[in-house]
Design a protein around this motif. Structure first.
Motif, PDB file in Angstrom:
ATOM      1  N   MET A  96       2.352  -7.071  -2.595  1.00 39.81           N
ATOM      2  CA  MET A  96       2.109  -5.752  -3.177  1.00 39.81           C
ATOM      3  C   MET A  96       0.710  -5.251  -2.821  1.00 39.81           C
ATOM      4  N   LEU A  97      -0.272  -6.146  -2.803  1.00 33.49           N
ATOM      5  CA  LEU A  97      -1.618  -5.750  -2.409  1.00 33.49           C
ATOM      6  C   LEU A  97      -1.632  -5.224  -0.969  1.00 33.49           C
TER       7      LEU A  97
ATOM      8  N   ALA B 123       1.185 -11.410 -11.366  1.00 32.90           N
ATOM      9  CA  ALA B 123       0.051 -12.342 -11.383  1.00 32.90           C
ATOM     10  C   ALA B 123       0.108 -13.245 -12.608  1.00 32.90           C
TER      11      ALA B 123
ATOM     12  N   GLU C 271      -0.075  -1.672  -0.887  1.00 32.62           N
ATOM     13  CA  GLU C 271      -0.933  -0.630  -1.452  1.00 32.62           C
ATOM     14  C   GLU C 271      -2.236  -0.446  -0.687  1.00 32.62           C
TER      15      GLU C 271
ATOM     16  N   VAL D 140       2.337 -10.982  -5.462  1.00 34.38           N
ATOM     17  CA  VAL D 140       1.091 -10.249  -5.659  1.00 34.38           C
ATOM     18  C   VAL D 140       0.476  -9.875  -4.313  1.00 34.38           C
TER      19      VAL D 140
ATOM     20  N   SER E   6       1.908  -5.518 -10.397  1.00 39.07           N
ATOM     21  CA  SER E   6       1.121  -6.620  -9.839  1.00 39.07           C
ATOM     22  C   SER E   6       0.525  -7.487 -10.941  1.00 39.07           C
TER      23      SER E   6
ATOM     24  N   PRO F 164       2.289   0.257  -9.232  1.00 38.71           N
ATOM     25  CA  PRO F 164       1.922  -1.078  -8.752  1.00 38.71           C
ATOM     26  C   PRO F 164       0.887  -1.795  -9.609  1.00 38.71           C
TER      27      PRO F 164
END
Length: 459
Positions: A338-339, A327, A342, A335, A323, A319
């Motif tokens: 995915m944040l 970005a 995770e 983004v 990411s 990731p």
């Protein structure tokens, strides 16, 4: 000093004296200003005195105090320039030096760990330490087969000292935090505490160093000394010469700075990819620039001290590259998603995707251009932006979470960038990421805002 100060009450008292000493100097400074001395002169004197006390206490105590000082030292590039000078000199000393353990203590430790006939293992052993660090000191010697070696001997009582120091430092984090804007000190100390057992285990360190030495054997860019012997709290490795990175930072040519910076960036990404391990102590005392008479492109980076590593069998987490790619492409929604996946954004937190992208884009400037000029000015700007309560970045940053799996990766990356900024290096950060982070590959050109922000700061 006959030994590493071990009594918890003594060490606690000396660390606790830091805020008391600073408070006393502040009162004295106020009196001097009332007496007619200029604020600038008084402030400079107070900063120098504080830096001197910080170095004296952290350096002489060694253990966790010095380990913390070494970690902190790589972030001095974030300090405002008017404050940086005194602290830079004091903290840099912590990267590669400390009061030595007397020869008699060293001999006793070697006899206990290598056997009473330990001298037969060496053709020559230099009683003067070549370097002294947080939990052990290093002696130069000639092994019985003629190889020049480094002999690292752990200080007696290092484990107790590490834990006691870090517990006390967590209590005075409020004092140390303002030294580095934007850096949350308490999680840093917590993470160092969690690494204590690994740091003290020279068998684990030897295994990590052997792995790196095997993988990088014959490498044209990275050199890792081989492990010669290991017994309990003694580690013998091949000797590493070269120019200490602290010297390059202090007085190196731009050519030396750029080559060292390029190789640091390469090792940051290539190390985990090739070995499955992340070298987790990237302060300048652990690196050497190995120059020869040829062009700078042939100079190599020597890497030492594998006492702390992060085990990443698959390399850096996928990731990270993915990411970054999103970005730079301007995919704010991707983004943020995915944040969340995770664990950087907790389920209960609602964030604006564009605000998250605006927060990240300045930080990832080095990944947006072919060559980035890492500077103290740039790092100070990032630290100030995140640390200023009036800044949108400050408020957004407070809502983000750092998952445990990423904590050490985050610290190592920030520390390496701190060293690059100390160097003032021009480094192809993006090229190394493209080479070693598969998920970052085949990305489109960065979106216009990222391109515009990719210009380097001034040194």
């Amino acid at each position: 000093m006959s030994d590493l100060p071990r009594k918890a009450v003594t060490r606690t008292a000396r660390l606790a004296a830091l805020p008391l000493g600073i408070a006393g100097r502040a009162t004295l400074g106020l009196g001097r200003r009332i007496g007619g001395r200029s604020a600038e002169v008084v402030t400079a004197e107070l900063q120098q005195a504080t830096a001197d006390q910080l170095f004296k206490v952290l350096g002489e105590l060694k253990g966790g105090a010095m380990k913390f000082g070494q970690v902190l030292s790589v972030f001095e590039a974030a300090l405002p320039e008017e404050v940086a000078g005194p602290y830079r000199a004091a903290l840099t000393k912590l990267q590669d030096a400390a009061p030595p353990m007397p020869a008699a203590k060293v001999h006793t430790a070697l006899a206990q760990r290598l056997g009473k006939d330990w001298r037969e293992l060496f053709r020559r052993f230099d009683d003067r330490p070549a370097a002294a660090a947080s939990i052990g000191q290093v002696h130069r010697a000639i092994w019985h087969d003629g190889r020049e070696v480094a002999v690292k001997v752990q200080y007696p009582g290092a484990g107790d000292a590490l834990l006691a120091d870090l517990s006390q430092l967590s209590r005075v984090a409020w004092l140390l935090g303002p030294l580095i804007p934007g850096l949350d000190i308490k999680p840093l100390i917590t993470e160092l505490r969690e690494r204590v057992a690994e740091e003290l285990d020279y068998e684990l360190e030897a295994a990590a160093q052997r792995r790196h030495a095997e993988v990088f054997a014959g490498d044209p860019d990275i050199v890792v000394p081989g492990v010669v012997a290991q017994a309990d709290q003694v580690l013998v490795t091949e000797w590493m010469g070269g120019t200490p990175l602290a010297e390059v930072i202090a007085s190196g040519t731009q050519e030396e700075r750029d080559r060292a910076g390029h190789l640091l960036a390469r090792f940051l990404f290539a190390g985990p990819s090739r070995t499955g391990l992340l070298h987790a102590d990237p302060h300048p005392g652990n690196f050497r620039l190995l120059k020869d008479d040829g062009p700078a492109a042939g100079w190599r980076l020597g890497v030492m001290d594998f006492g702390t590593v992060d085990r990443l069998p698959g390399g850096l987490p996928a990731p990270i590259g993915a990411s970054l790619r999103m970005a730079l492409a301007g995919d704010a929604a991707g983004v943020l998603e995915m944040l969340r996946e995770e664990g950087f954004v907790k389920p209960s937190i609602e964030l604006d995707p564009d605000a998250v992208l605006d927060y990240l884009v300045p930080i990832i400037e080095p990944a947006a251009v072919d060559t980035f000029h890492f500077t103290r000015t740039w790092m100070r700007a990032q630290a100030a932006r995140i640390a200023d309560p009036r800044s949108p970045a400050y408020n957004l940053g407070k809502q983000l979470n750092l998952p445990p799996a990423y904590l050490l990766i985050h610290r190592v990356t920030l520390s390496t960038i701190g060293v690059l900024c100390q160097l003032g290096a021009n480094a192809p950060f993006r090229a190394e990421m493209l080479r070693w982070l598969p998920e970052f590959n085949d990305q489109p050109e960065p979106a216009a805002p990222a391109k515009k922000r990719g210009a380097a700061g001034r040194r």
